[in-house]
Write an enzyme that holds these catalytic residues in place. Sequence first.
Site, short mmCIF file in Angstrom:
data_model
loop_
_atom_site.label_atom_id
_atom_site.label_comp_id
_atom_site.label_asym_id
_atom_site.label_seq_id
_atom_site.Cartn_x
_atom_site.Cartn_y
_atom_site.Cartn_z
N CYS A 1 57.21 79.80 5.86
CA CYS A 1 55.79 79.47 5.70
C CYS A 1 55.40 78.14 6.34
CB CYS A 1 55.40 79.51 4.24
SG CYS A 1 56.30 78.36 3.18
N LYS B 1 61.42 79.46 -10.55
CA LYS B 1 60.30 78.67 -10.05
C LYS B 1 58.99 79.38 -10.38
CE LYS B 1 58.57 76.68 -5.69
NZ LYS B 1 58.76 76.61 -4.24
N SER C 1 55.41 71.28 -7.84
CA SER C 1 54.45 70.22 -7.53
C SER C 1 53.31 70.14 -8.53
CB SER C 1 53.89 70.44 -6.12
OG SER C 1 53.25 71.72 -6.03
N CYS D 1 55.27 83.74 4.49
CA CYS D 1 56.72 83.58 4.43
C CYS D 1 57.48 84.64 5.21
CB CYS D 1 57.18 83.59 2.97
SG CYS D 1 56.38 82.31 1.97
N TYR E 1 60.53 66.27 -8.64
CA TYR E 1 60.04 65.08 -7.93
C TYR E 1 60.24 63.82 -8.75
CZ TYR E 1 58.04 68.83 -5.20
OH TYR E 1 57.91 69.98 -4.45
N LYS F 1 60.79 83.87 -8.32
CA LYS F 1 59.73 82.97 -7.84
C LYS F 1 58.39 83.67 -8.05
CE LYS F 1 58.17 80.45 -3.74
NZ LYS F 1 58.46 80.13 -2.32
N ARG G 1 51.69 72.74 -1.12
CA ARG G 1 51.17 73.27 0.15
C ARG G 1 50.50 72.18 0.97
NH1 ARG G 1 49.40 79.10 -2.49
NH2 ARG G 1 51.57 79.79 -2.73
#
Length: 329
Positions: A124, A254, A280, A132, A319, A201, A211
Amino acid sequence: MSYPITRMRRMRRTEPLRALVRETHLEPGALILPLFLCPGEGMRREVSSMPGVFNLSVDEAVKEAEAAAALGVGGLLLFGLPETKDEQATGAWDDHGIVQQGLRALKQSSASKQLVLIADVCLCEYTSHGHCGVVRQQGDEYEIDNDPSLDLLARTAVSLARAGADVVAPSDMMDGRVMEMRDVLDEEGCEQTPILSYASKFASAFYGPFREAADSAPQFGDRRSYQMDGANLREAMREIELDLDEGADMILMKPAMPYLDVIRAARERFDVPMGAYQVSGEYSMMQAAFAKGWLDPERAMMESLLSIRRAGADFIVTYFAQEAAKVLG
């Protein structure tokens, strides 16, 4: 026996007592830090929707890796932002692609002795349309063509393994991708490279900030025809079982926090190394609350990670990896 003979609070009175009977533990080595690699030199561009997260040129990524290694972080998950994009995702499987460059540089750094280098395998970020897989279009109708996408994904996995990836991690959700990668990796002399499959996912609203970070938003439509419906727990178990049958060595869930039940169900059913990705949107919504003073940053961060670990994840892609490692000491 019940109260007053049994008093559950006895073991909560002091931190040493609480630590002694603590059931679930976090350690820096179980944390994986995502990095976004971009062209250039000395580049450190903050992602506006993800405070503290940056697009990094290779030289800056090496510095970040060395800092993470010094904190005891277990590994890196690498994503790439190519200079150009096309319909065949050439930048994904180009031996001189941005992640391949990053892997070679990281392998030459001192950090590589302490970090597991995991390379995301998807198209992607590299396709002009942001999907993807290969797009087949007729008039206004389009379809993500599964089987032609497998060859490009397998080529990408081999290129990344040859560049130095310790683990390749397919995140595309095409049917049969793990089998294709395992076959081609073995044929190309990369039989020792493990596959960490994003086996479960879900098509999630929590991917939005990613993104921006990876410049990977679809240019039309969405990804619901290949990423999973969030309502389907039993289907997630089938996806995992199929990927393991095809040769996946590890699996990844995920998102994490909205799908803790999926992590728990997978942990109870499959006796394989398993991770979860605190994505994220999970990170960004907490950062927004931190900025407003609505949540205590350290306590909320650690509690969120502990919940994922408690649900059954052996390792966590987050993160917060460096900040959490500092707290864990």
